[in-house]
Each structure stands twice: as C-alpha cells, then as structure tokens.
Enzyme design. Structure first.
Site, PDB file in Angstrom:
ATOM      1  N   TYR A 184      11.641  -7.629  -6.791  1.00  0.00           N
ATOM      2  CA  TYR A 184      10.102  -7.566  -6.486  1.00  0.00           C
ATOM      3  C   TYR A 184      10.104  -8.293  -4.455  1.00  0.00           C
ATOM      4  O   TYR A 184      11.110  -8.268  -4.396  1.00  0.00           O
ATOM      5  CB  TYR A 184       9.260  -9.059  -7.185  1.00  0.00           C
ATOM      6  N   CYS A 185       8.842  -7.696  -3.918  1.00  0.00           N
ATOM      7  CA  CYS A 185       9.000  -7.420  -2.649  1.00  0.00           C
ATOM      8  C   CYS A 185       6.860  -7.723  -2.406  1.00  0.00           C
ATOM      9  O   CYS A 185       6.442  -7.985  -3.397  1.00  0.00           O
ATOM     10  CB  CYS A 185       9.361  -6.529  -2.099  1.00  0.00           C
ATOM     11  N   THR A 186       6.818  -7.434  -1.251  1.00  0.00           N
ATOM     12  CA  THR A 186       6.051  -7.608  -0.339  1.00  0.00           C
ATOM     13  C   THR A 186       4.558  -6.907  -1.233  1.00  0.00           C
ATOM     14  O   THR A 186       3.823  -7.705  -2.085  1.00  0.00           O
ATOM     15  CB  THR A 186       5.158  -7.715   0.841  1.00  0.00           C
ATOM     16  N   ILE A 213       4.414  -8.721  -5.051  1.00  0.00           N
ATOM     17  CA  ILE A 213       4.027  -9.941  -4.901  1.00  0.00           C
ATOM     18  C   ILE A 213       2.381 -10.066  -4.430  1.00  0.00           C
ATOM     19  O   ILE A 213       1.783 -10.534  -5.570  1.00  0.00           O
ATOM     20  CB  ILE A 213       4.462 -10.592  -3.920  1.00  0.00           C
TER      21      ILE A 213
END
Length: 295
Positions: A184-186, A213
């Site tokens: 996961y990341c922004t 996210i």
C-alpha cells in the site's frame, strides 16, 4: 470565490515523445491556472494539482482525451492551488524513483506482472478470510508511517523510495515470500511498482490496494484497518479521513500525541520533525533533535 480542490493521479502507459507531452501538459496547466507537480517518464504520468474546481475538471477531461491516459483514475481531495508554490512539469527516468527503470515493464494496460488489485472492500475480505497471515507492506518512506499506517504493517526502514530495492534484496523480508502480502501507498503508484518488484524477487502471493490509502480511506475512513493520518507532500502536510482518526505520532521533544511535521529550523538540517503545538510554539525546532536525523 469558486471552490477549489486537489487531484491526485497516475497512469502507467508507454510514452515515446516525452518532450511533446511535457509541453502539452505545461501549456494545459498554465492556461487553467493550476499549481502542483506533473512527472512524466517512458512509463507514464504522475501528478498532484490544485486549483479551481472548474479548471481541474477541464484538465481531467482534456488529459483523458489522450488515448494512453483515458483510463486514468483521478482522486479528488480537499485543498487549494495555494498548497503548491507553482506548476512544475518535468521528465524523469521514472515517475516514482525506485532506481530500477530497466526492471519495470509497462504496456497500454499498465504495469506488467504487478500484484493482484484489491478494492478496499476486498482488502477487508482477504483479512477476514486469512486473518493474521496477511501482511500489510508499506511502500512509502518510513517517516510517513510515523503518523499513519495499516494496523500491524511492515514498515521498511527507508528514507526514500529508491532505498526499497536494496531492502528487498537484503533478504530481511524473505520469510514473507509465501504469505499474502498487501502492498500500500498514498494513491496506488508506489505500491503498484513495489508489487511488481516483489513478484520479480519470488514473493508468490502479492496484492496491491487499488487507489491506495486514499481510496481505502474514502470508503472506510477510520472504521477499517487504517489508523492515523495520511502524510501529504504539499502544503497540507497531513490529512485525516474523519474526526475519529487516532493520533499515533509522538512529539520528538515531549512525546505528546501529534500528527504534524515541521521542517527543522536549523538551516544546516531542515529535515522533518514531529512536534506538538506547544513545542512548535516554543520554537524548539531550532535545536536539532538526534531522533529526527534518521528521518
């Protein structure tokens, strides 16, 4: 005054005439009065822009008219053009710097060989089915996770995205290769690349949160598996999905809860430091803290 917003987006698609694409994007953004950052590479486009809502809608419409960008997922969030100093449109070897431009392969459908895309709801379903066996793997810089992350996530000790390849190659995460790993990341960009790099290194059951996210927070806010605030690389600095967000960050001076980073006032340093309102008001950031030297 017309309402303003911020858009976050990326699209993996082969780009050949990068200079022509740069000039087009620059002219388009300037003409609409937008501010922010657009990065282009042979692998595609990555941008964060702020401005008037009407101007942003025009930008989205005209950008999607380019065949390679027609499926770009634009994420809208609170903010304004003043969150950015100016408009920058640049060409790079990678739209996110992993230091492995030759390893990443893309076609008109996106990254080749990436992890399985999961919607936010499918993420929760996977955890419900496989429980503690599921590993959330943070594709961001380690300092971002200080104020927000998925519960019990693995957070590699990296200062910048370009350090992640060395972390993977170090062998310290090899014990996860047979477990379900959710990257996961922004907004989905970094985790999409990371999922491909992990699969190339023998991780067998790799997933990515579609939309990152941001999309997960839009659906579940603070009632799901995310906790804390989302770090942002612009004037907003951080974002909370609801007023029920927990504060997991700690002030580097007094250990009080906080989610706010400041640039160290020591001009020889200028690294980010987590401070509570009281310590920031006392201007203690003028004295370097040994802890934030590692950010």
């Amino acid at each position: 005054m017309e309402p303003q917003k911020v858009i976050l987006y990326y699209c993996f698609t082969p780009l050949e005439d990068l200079e022509a694409t740069r000039l087009w994007q620059r002219t388009l953004g300037d003409g609409l009065g937008l501010k922010g950052r657009v990065l282009l590479s042979p692998h595609g486009i990555n941008g964060t822009l702020g401005g008037a809502m009407t101007a942003l809608k025009t930008y989205v419409k005209q950008t999607k008219e380019y065949p390679g960008f027609k499926h770009t997922d634009f994420k809208w969030s609170e903010g304004t053009g003043s969150d950015f100093p100016r408009l920058r449109v640049r060409v790079r070897k990678e739209i996110v710097t992993f230091g492995a431009p030759g390893e990443l392969k893309v076609d008109e459908h996106g990254v080749i060989g990436g992890g399985v895309r999961l919607s936010p709801r499918q993420v929760n379903e996977l955890v419900a089915q496989r429980g503690a066996d599921v590993v959330f793997f943070d594709a961001r810089n380690a300092f971002e996770a200080k104020i927000g992350k998925f519960k019990n996530a693995v957070v590699p000790d990296v200062r910048a995205t370009r350090d992640l390849v060395a972390e993977l190659d170090s062998g310290k995460f090899d014990h996860l290769k047979d477990r379900p790993v959710v990257t996961y990341c922004t907004g989905g960009l970094r985790c999409e690349v990371l999922s491909s790099l992990m699969k190339n290194r023998g991780f067998s059951d790799v997933y990515q949160i579609d939309g990152g996210i941001v999309r997960y927070g839009e659906e579940f806010a603070d009632e799901g598996l995310w906790e804390g605030s989302l770090y942002l690389f612009d004037g907003r600095m951080n974002f909370q999905f609801s007023d029920r967000a927990v504060t997991i960050g700690r002030c580097e001076r007094c250990d009080a809860p906080t989610s706010t980073f400041y640039n160290c006032a020591n001009l020889a340093c200028r690294k980010l430091i987590l401070l509570c309102p009281s310590c920031q008001a006392d201007n203690v950031s003028t004295n370097c803290s040994p802890t934030h030297q590692d950010l």
